[in-house]
Design an enzyme around this catalytic site. Structure first.
Site, mmCIF file in Angstrom:
data_model
loop_
_atom_site.group_PDB
_atom_site.id
_atom_site.type_symbol
_atom_site.label_atom_id
_atom_site.label_comp_id
_atom_site.label_asym_id
_atom_site.label_seq_id
_atom_site.Cartn_x
_atom_site.Cartn_y
_atom_site.Cartn_z
ATOM 1 N N HIS A 158 -26.796 19.858 -0.085
ATOM 2 C CA HIS A 158 -26.959 20.358 -1.434
ATOM 3 C C HIS A 158 -26.035 21.546 -1.651
ATOM 4 C CE1 HIS A 158 -29.103 21.222 -5.153
ATOM 5 N NE2 HIS A 158 -29.198 22.481 -4.784
ATOM 6 N N TYR B 123 -8.889 -3.993 -11.204
ATOM 7 C CA TYR B 123 -8.838 -2.567 -10.858
ATOM 8 C C TYR B 123 -7.458 -1.972 -11.037
ATOM 9 C CZ TYR B 123 -6.816 -3.246 -6.180
ATOM 10 O OH TYR B 123 -5.983 -3.530 -5.133
ATOM 11 N N GLU C 13 -25.652 13.584 -2.716
ATOM 12 C CA GLU C 13 -27.095 13.656 -2.467
ATOM 13 C C GLU C 13 -27.889 12.829 -3.478
ATOM 14 O OE1 GLU C 13 -29.177 17.414 -3.238
ATOM 15 O OE2 GLU C 13 -27.419 18.126 -4.332
ATOM 16 N N GLU D 41 -7.017 1.290 -13.342
ATOM 17 C CA GLU D 41 -6.541 2.515 -12.683
ATOM 18 C C GLU D 41 -5.259 3.017 -13.360
ATOM 19 O OE1 GLU D 41 -8.200 1.798 -8.121
ATOM 20 O OE2 GLU D 41 -6.126 1.313 -8.584
ATOM 21 N N LYS E 295 -0.378 5.095 -6.320
ATOM 22 C CA LYS E 295 -1.473 5.060 -7.308
ATOM 23 C C LYS E 295 -2.372 6.284 -7.165
ATOM 24 C CE LYS E 295 -5.281 3.582 -6.046
ATOM 25 N NZ LYS E 295 -5.840 2.269 -6.039
ATOM 26 N N CYS F 239 0.822 -1.210 0.000
ATOM 27 C CA CYS F 239 0.000 0.000 0.000
ATOM 28 C C CYS F 239 0.855 1.258 0.000
ATOM 29 C CB CYS F 239 -0.922 -0.025 1.220
ATOM 30 S SG CYS F 239 -1.857 1.475 1.434
ATOM 31 N N CYS G 40 -1.694 1.586 -3.072
ATOM 32 C CA CYS G 40 -2.692 2.651 -2.895
ATOM 33 C C CYS G 40 -2.096 4.055 -2.963
ATOM 34 C CB CYS G 40 -3.379 2.513 -1.550
ATOM 35 S SG CYS G 40 -3.524 0.832 -0.945
HETATM 36 P P1 FAD Z 1 1.565 -6.160 2.038
HETATM 37 O O1 FAD Z 1 1.195 -4.735 2.227
HETATM 38 O O2 FAD Z 1 1.811 -6.588 0.638
HETATM 39 O O3 FAD Z 1 2.866 -6.411 2.938
HETATM 40 C C1 FAD Z 1 3.551 -7.632 2.954
HETATM 41 C C2 FAD Z 1 5.011 -7.379 3.311
HETATM 42 O O4 FAD Z 1 5.639 -8.614 3.662
HETATM 43 C C3 FAD Z 1 5.811 -6.822 2.142
HETATM 44 O O5 FAD Z 1 6.608 -5.742 2.561
HETATM 45 C C4 FAD Z 1 6.682 -8.015 1.718
HETATM 46 O O6 FAD Z 1 7.854 -7.631 1.073
HETATM 47 C C5 FAD Z 1 6.929 -8.658 3.073
HETATM 48 N N1 FAD Z 1 7.360 -10.070 2.995
HETATM 49 C C6 FAD Z 1 6.913 -11.048 2.180
HETATM 50 N N2 FAD Z 1 7.538 -12.203 2.444
HETATM 51 C C7 FAD Z 1 8.414 -11.951 3.445
HETATM 52 C C8 FAD Z 1 9.359 -12.754 4.167
HETATM 53 N N3 FAD Z 1 9.524 -14.052 3.918
HETATM 54 N N4 FAD Z 1 10.105 -12.156 5.126
HETATM 55 C C9 FAD Z 1 9.965 -10.844 5.412
HETATM 56 N N5 FAD Z 1 9.077 -10.044 4.762
HETATM 57 C C10 FAD Z 1 8.314 -10.591 3.801
HETATM 58 N N6 FAD Z 1 -6.016 -1.460 -1.392
HETATM 59 C C11 FAD Z 1 -6.929 -0.545 -0.989
HETATM 60 O O7 FAD Z 1 -7.578 -0.759 0.039
HETATM 61 N N7 FAD Z 1 -7.141 0.616 -1.688
HETATM 62 C C12 FAD Z 1 -6.443 0.905 -2.812
HETATM 63 O O8 FAD Z 1 -6.669 1.944 -3.428
HETATM 64 C C13 FAD Z 1 -5.468 -0.032 -3.247
HETATM 65 N N8 FAD Z 1 -4.730 0.221 -4.355
HETATM 66 C C14 FAD Z 1 -3.779 -0.675 -4.743
HETATM 67 C C15 FAD Z 1 -3.034 -0.388 -5.887
HETATM 68 C C16 FAD Z 1 -2.078 -1.266 -6.341
HETATM 69 C C17 FAD Z 1 -1.291 -0.933 -7.559
HETATM 70 C C18 FAD Z 1 -1.864 -2.493 -5.620
HETATM 71 C C19 FAD Z 1 -0.830 -3.465 -6.087
HETATM 72 C C20 FAD Z 1 -2.592 -2.792 -4.484
HETATM 73 C C21 FAD Z 1 -3.555 -1.876 -4.038
HETATM 74 N N9 FAD Z 1 -4.322 -2.136 -2.906
HETATM 75 C C22 FAD Z 1 -5.273 -1.231 -2.505
HETATM 76 C C23 FAD Z 1 -4.185 -3.409 -2.152
HETATM 77 C C24 FAD Z 1 -3.350 -3.191 -0.874
HETATM 78 O O9 FAD Z 1 -2.125 -2.624 -1.221
HETATM 79 C C25 FAD Z 1 -3.171 -4.527 -0.180
HETATM 80 O O10 FAD Z 1 -4.436 -5.076 0.074
HETATM 81 C C26 FAD Z 1 -2.436 -4.391 1.147
HETATM 82 O O11 FAD Z 1 -1.207 -3.779 0.969
HETATM 83 C C27 FAD Z 1 -2.254 -5.774 1.762
HETATM 84 O O12 FAD Z 1 -1.538 -5.671 2.970
HETATM 85 P P2 FAD Z 1 -0.773 -6.946 3.563
HETATM 86 O O13 FAD Z 1 -0.337 -6.523 4.927
HETATM 87 O O14 FAD Z 1 -1.589 -8.150 3.414
HETATM 88 O O15 FAD Z 1 0.504 -7.150 2.619
#
Ligand code: FAD
Length: 734
Positions: free
Chosen positions: A707, A442, A712, A446, A306, A298, A303
């Protein structure tokens, strides 16, 4: 690494080193240790050592700095101008934290020294000794050598049934050594995880000079014969069990793997509730070598960047319309967009976020490891730092959270790596130019939307239906608006292969779709877990065979006791930041307070940030028909023109649309709300609260509207689809 350094130098050149006096009465009771302490350039004591130093005020110098949580310190002691360094939660890791603090002084050029000598830490409690060893392991590759000087017992472990210590003599001059200066007649061995004392006579002098293999029960003690052997040697020869012991797993109440939305929220909340928390996060670089800091998808590649690009595109549109409101001096032919400035702004913002997260973690006393996590046998976690040193540390906890998120999928076709994904897009150094965005979800739409808004020539490849899980009337208007803003849509084909053609990418389409050259190809056709590194098979956490995502119940429990999962990595959960955040927070509440609260999945609103945003909560019309039957629902809808579009005659007004779906019974319960228009996310957030509580269509209709605004339009809904009446809003104020 300073390979010229010999540990013996701590006896001869203490004036260029920092001495750390570690807790209580260590080897520093020896005269040699006192001499080293007194002649060291800088002296740092842990708070546990202060009472002892005070007792010996006649023979030992006062420290320059004192590190600790100051829980155990005698309040009456005058700290005499020493710098007080508050390190929360002093226990196994106090030495590590103190060394890290000293190295920070060096990095920030506040102190200058060649090495760190730790006085004590190898006698006394077994777990303390193990902790010292594990600290040494951590710093073994460090530029600045760290040496421990102690007396009494050197505690080290041998694999079960083993009685031989293997020492590679060629390696005995590494700088990270342990020097028991007056070795007593005992050496402690350990069998497996049990701690057993075995008194064995030992002659270290002989050990070094005569043989590289020592049978411990044949060794005789020779006092004051210094032993220098490195942790590296111990580590490389030890069996897994012993190795684990040597590393002395650092214990936490909670270990969180993944520092994204879910992991951060869980660790912060757990720390607020008093838990001792470790957060492990590292990013596997993209095929183009791009990686980012803490914060997950994110904050770094989702997010936030983006939305900044989406906003940049909207500002461009406003510029075009400003003249209609009387703004002069905007020569449209001179207005251009500079991609590099925007990507720099995005980059700065992302870096700012990384910094904020790190500060938050530090303030809450959470130990952040920029490392990759791997499960080892027995459920402990081996972490390997993401830097070149690849330092390994073993951690253990009764509660482990997996919040490792997803990464974009690359197609399995020739030339796939010539394309990029959203992970690379936001900080791309060159303007994307003519771009093919592959995907119909999406993220794809986007990206296509804001790239077109930033004057790029964009084509989207939609293999089947776009935004499948959204209300299809709304999707229709979103797609029409995209097309009207210049996005080309190529349907029902796929990419067969990509080839390099000068600095262009030549894309071959299936089904005689021809060949086309682009500057940039963006793969945006789904995201998938990357779990290989984690070695989940070592603990048996169950996953969905097809998606690879982790199976977890409503309490976020996986199939393995004590291991939890939240966020995108969990099968069947919407991939959304706020959901990951709430899941993480509620999990921490359940683990460390008496809460039983779980996430309610009903009524989660979401928005697609296409140029004309689509926001939604509840069932789509398609889902509602399936669930309640066509006769079971009433669909209210309207086409409206946002107020701000009227003066500039913004033709996007043709695509603005609002829909409320309710039950066709006496409850008139609203089961779905959908909005296509500007600021849809802002509009929907408040309605989502009402939706969650439960509202009827008359609740909407009887609310007095605000309004004039687009929001609305939900309140003004009167026309049902069933009536066949014209749903276009006429007039505005009455
Ligand atoms: P993540 O945020 O992906 O975090 C996981 C972390 O774990 C990462 O840093 C990764 O590198 C780390 N990791 C993985 N494996 C290991 C390991 N073995 N050891 C140590 N670290 C590790 N959501 C919205 O709600 N609104 C939006 O507008 C929106 N826009 C988005 C736009 C794009 C382009 C993308 C790709 C996603 C978007 N999302 C949006 C989705 C949102 O980003 C995710 O739902 C959210 O980040 C998920 O959080 P998470 O904690 O599950 O994982």
């Amino acid at each position: 690494m300073n390979r010229d350094f010999q540990p013996f130098e701590i006896f001869t050149k203490p004036e260029t080193s920092v001495s750390i006096w570690l807790n209580g009465e260590p080897g520093a009771i020896q005269k040699e240790a006192e001499n080293i302490w007194n002649s060291s350039k800088y002296r740092v004591a842990t708070d546990g050592a202060i009472n002892e130093i005070t007792k010996r005020h006649e023979s030992v110098e006062w420290p320059h700095a004192i590190c600790g949580d100051f829980d155990s310190i005698d309040k009456k002691i005058d700290l005499k101008g020493a710098k007080i360094i508050h390190l929360p939660d002093q226990d196994h890791t106090d030495l590590t934290k103190t060394i890290e603090w000293c190295l920070e002084q060096k990095n920030e050029k506040l102190w200058s020294f060649d090495r760190i000598t730790v006085l004590g830490g190898l006698n006394g409690r077994f777990d303390h000794t193990m902790s010292t060893l594990s600290t040494l392991v951590r710093f073994v590759q460090n530029e600045t050598p760290v040496v421990v000087l102690d007396s009494f017992n050197l505690v080290f472990s041998l694999p079960e049934g083993e009685s031989k210590i293997h020492v590679d003599l060629k390696k005995t001059t590494k700088m990270c050594g342990i020097i028991p200066i007056v070795q007593k007649e005992t050496i402690v061995t350990s069998n497996g995880l049990k701690y057993e004392m075995d008194c064995l006579p030992l002659a270290f002098g002989e050990l070094i000079s005569s043989s590289n293999e020592v049978v411990t029960n044949e060794i005789r003690l020779k006092s004051t014969a210094p032993l220098i052997f490195t942790i590296e040697i111990m580590m490389s020869h030890a069996q897994p069990t012993a190795r684990r012991l040597l590393s002395s797993a650092i214990h936490y109440d909670l270990i969180v793997i993944g520092g994204g939305s879910g992991g951060l929220s869980c660790s912060k909340r757990a720390a607020e509730l008093g838990a001792k928390v470790a957060l492990i996060d590292a990013v596997e670089p993209t095929p183009n070598g791009y990686a980012w800091g803490i914060g997950g998808t994110c904050a770094n590649v989702g997010c936030i960047p983006k939305k900044l690009m989406h906003q940049a595109a909207l500002v461009g549109k406003e510029l075009k319309q400003a003249e209609k409101y009387g703004w002069n001096g905007l020569d449209q032919s001179k207005i251009t967009h500079d991609w590099n400035s925007l990507s720099q702004v995005v980059n700065d913002r992302v870096k700012g976020n990384n910094w904020v997260y790190r500060v938050q973690l530090r303030d809450k006393g959470i130990k952040y490891y920029n490392a990759f996590a791997e499960f080892v046998e027995g459920g402990q976690i081996m972490i390997t730092t993401a830097d070149k040193k690849k330092t390994e540390t073993l951690l253990s906890s009764p509660n482990i959270l997996i919040a490792t998120g997803l990464r974009p999928r690359y197609p399995d076709i020739p030339g796939a790596l010539l394309g990029i994904t959203s992970d690379d897009l936001f900080t791309l150094k060159t303007v994307p130019g003519k771009t093919l965005v592959v995907g119909a979800g999406y993220v794809a739409l986007e990206c296509a939307g804001f790239l077109a808004g930033l004057n790029q020539d964009v084509e989207v490849l939609v293999r089947s239906r776009p935004l499948k899980e959204f209300d299809q009337d709304c999707v229709h208007f979103v797609m029409e608006q995209l097309k009207s803003s210049g996005v080309k849509v190529r349907e029902a084909v796929e990419v067969e292969k990509v080839e390099e053609s000068g600095d262009k990418k030549k894309v071959y389409f299936t089904k005689n779709g021809g060949v086309e050259e682009y500057d940039t190809v963006i793969w945006a056709a789904g995201r998938a877990p990357r779990m290989e590194r984690m070695k989940l098979e070592n603990i048996g956490v169950k996953r969905n065979e097809k998606s690879g995502k982790i199976l977890a119940d409503e309490f976020d429990k996986t199939s393995v006791h004590g291991i939890y999962a939240v966020g995108d990595i969990v099968e069947g959960r919407p991939e959304l930041t706020p959901l990951a955040i709430q899941s993480g927070k509620l999990l921490a509440d359940r683990l460390f307070s008496d809460s039983k609260q779980t996430v309610r999945f009903h009524g989660i609103a979401t928005t697609v940030f296409t140029p004309l945003e689509l926001s939604t909560v509840g069932l789509t019309e398609e889902e509602a028909k399936k669930k309640y039957g066509e006769d079971g629902i009433e669909v209210f809808h309207s086409h409206y023109t946002p107020f701000e579009y009227i003066v500039p005659q913004n033709k996007d007004g043709e695509f603005c649309y609002v829909k409320a779906i309710c039950l066709r019974d006496e409850t008139q319960k609203v089961v779905g709300l959908h909005f296509v228009g500007p600021n849809a996310a802002e509009v929907m957030q408040g309605y989502a609260v009402a939706f969650r509580v439960g509202i009827s269509i008359s609740d909407l209709q009887l609310t007095v509207a605000i309004h004039p605004c687009s929001s609305e339009e939900f309140i003004k809904l009167q026309v049902t689809k069933r009536s066949g009446k014209d749903p276009r809003v006429q007039g505005c104020c009455g």
